[in-house]
Design an enzyme around this catalytic site. Structure first.
Site, short mmCIF file in Angstrom:
data_model
loop_
_atom_site.label_atom_id
_atom_site.label_comp_id
_atom_site.label_asym_id
_atom_site.label_seq_id
_atom_site.Cartn_x
_atom_site.Cartn_y
_atom_site.Cartn_z
N TYR A 132 -36.27 18.45 -82.44
CA TYR A 132 -37.80 17.99 -82.61
C TYR A 132 -37.75 17.02 -83.88
CZ TYR A 132 -40.84 19.94 -79.30
OH TYR A 132 -41.43 20.19 -78.26
N LYS A 199 -30.32 30.81 -79.64
CA LYS A 199 -29.30 30.37 -78.55
C LYS A 199 -28.09 30.32 -79.29
CE LYS A 199 -28.58 29.25 -74.28
NZ LYS A 199 -28.38 30.44 -73.37
N ASP A 247 -32.59 32.79 -73.60
CA ASP A 247 -32.62 32.94 -72.03
C ASP A 247 -33.19 34.27 -71.55
OD1 ASP A 247 -30.11 32.86 -73.11
OD2 ASP A 247 -29.28 32.99 -71.09
N ASP A 271 -41.44 26.14 -78.71
CA ASP A 271 -42.26 25.39 -77.81
C ASP A 271 -42.43 25.92 -76.50
OD1 ASP A 271 -43.98 23.29 -76.94
OD2 ASP A 271 -41.98 21.70 -76.65
#
Ligand code: NAI
Length: 381
Positions: A132, A199, A247, A271
């Site tokens: 971002y 992640k 995930d 987000d």
């Protein structure tokens, strides 16, 4: 007495702002706390442009520099090259590094899952780092070609020369201060767990580091108060710090939402997960939020300016009202915040709601923005 600065915002901003302020004033009155807040308006957005020729006047920035609490309506991001989003500018100028969004179910709201009431989470999303940061280069640009050749020559990385590239900067300080806010919130509010969502299996030195820095922080600063999942299984008591791959977390919150409480995560993951969770409880349009730094907190609804319904008294003010309830709680006025949340919950359960919610409910009565606010006020207790 505390000064709360407010930026009414663009589009539906002024409508939801004035209704929410009215609800807060009445709730304070009910608790004999009329004097607790002095409201002071600051200019930003289209109103500021009309009055001063600037979207974000220097005076607004100078006042916010000294402020502790502010609320804002949504601001239009004017379309056109080179204009930075006012929201992003505010977050960066005041280093509002934690975006905090509580997500819970309100009885009566239509949800796509069978048990939305099992969701009661608070997402802490890092607000200043990660992809971002907006550092990226267009494919085939002279800058990207320079970078590709540097990477090849200096670091022996062979990239497709047609690649576009982006950077994902993440720092120990940036990650730890966000995770610290989440842990402190968990301890202060007697919550059960904080889950680091990352992640790190794929991006070891950024997302993986976020996870490792989280556990390190817990050991360094919260020993005895924060425990691991392993220690929880051994019947130790404390706020449980766990971690999940992003995930897998999306599955977990659908299948076992009751096992998750506070989520601390990186900018992009945050987000996605905050919108997904809000949708899970049917509350994307009513979810409240705050952007916090070490000195200043700016409370704001999570929706935008909704230009197509602006000025028509159709907007749902819930997100703004509930954001103000968060403000009151942070000001130490939990009882007032609780009254407001209960009154919103009751008004929704009575099926007297604005058109956006009514169109998803059976046999609901449609109220305008103002009338909804008045109904919330009549339900205050
Ligand atoms: P939006 O949230 O304004 O609208 C999306 C949809 O939800 C529209 O159908 C709208 O009518 C509806 N909606 C939103 N809030 C509602 C409410 N309170 N009551 C009833 N219906 C509501 O998002 P969009 O269209 O992507 O953005 C419009 C403008 O808002 C853009 O200029 C964008 O940059 C700005 N924006 C500002 C934000 C902020 O200031 N934090 C956040 C998101 C968007």
């Amino acid at each position: 007495m505390e000064t709360v600065y407010f930026i009414a915002g663009d589009g539906i901003g002024p409508e939801v702002m004035s209704v929410a302020q009215e609800v807060v004033k009445e709730a304070l009155k009910l608790h004999n706390l009329e004097q607790a807040i002095t409201w002071q308006e600051l200019l930003a957005g289209e109103k500021a442009f009309q009055e001063t020729g600037e979207y974000l006047p220097e005076e607004t920035l100078a006042t916010l520099k000294r402020a502790r609490f502010a609320v804002k309506g949504p601001l239009t991001t004017p379309v056109g090259k080179g204009f930075r989003s006012l929201n992003v500018t505010l977050r960066q100028t005041f280093d509002l590094y934690a975006c905090i969004r509580p997500i819970r179910y309100f009885q009566g709201v239509s949800s796509p899952v069978k048990h939305p009431e099992k969701v009661d989470m608070v997402v802490f999303r890092e607000n200043t780092e990660d992809v971002y940061a907006g550092i990226e280069w267009q494919a085939n640009s002279s800058e990207v070609k320079k970078l590709i050749s540097f990477l090849e020559q200096e670091l022996n990385i062979a990239l497709n020369p047609e690649s576009a590239l982006g950077l994902k900067p993440m720092t120990e300080k940036g990650c730890k201060r966000l995770i610290k806010k989440a842990i402190e919130y968990g301890l202060q509010n007697n919550r059960k767990s904080v889950t680091l969502v990352h992640k790190g299996n794929i991006m070891k030195y950024t997302e993986g580091a976020f996870r490792n820095w989280g556990y390190e922080l817990a050991r360094e600063e919260f020993a005895g108060k924060v425990i691991t999942e392993q220690e929880a299984q051994e019947n130790k008591k404390g706020l449980v710090l766990k971690d999940r791959i992003a995930d897998a977390m999306f599955q977990e919150v659908l299948l076992r939402p009751e096992e998750y409480d506070i989520v601390a995560t990186t900018n992009l993951n945050g987000d996605y997960i905050s919108d997904a969770l809000a949708a899970q409880v049917g509350g994307l349009g009513i979810a409240p939020g705050v952007n916090k730094g070490d000195n200043l907190a700016i409370y704001e609804p999570t929706h935008g300016t909704a230009p197509t319904i602006a000025g028509q008294d159709k907007a749902n003010p819930c997100s703004m009202i509930l954001s103000m309830a968060m403000l009151l709680r942070d000001m130490g006025l939990s009882k007032v915040a609780f009254s407001i949340e209960q009154a919103v919950e009751k008004t929704i359960a009575q099926k007297t709601v604005t058109i956006d919610l009514a169109s998803q409910m059976e046999k609901a009565s449609v109220l305008g923005c103002k009338a909804f606010g008045e109904r919330v006020i009549s339900n205050l207790a």
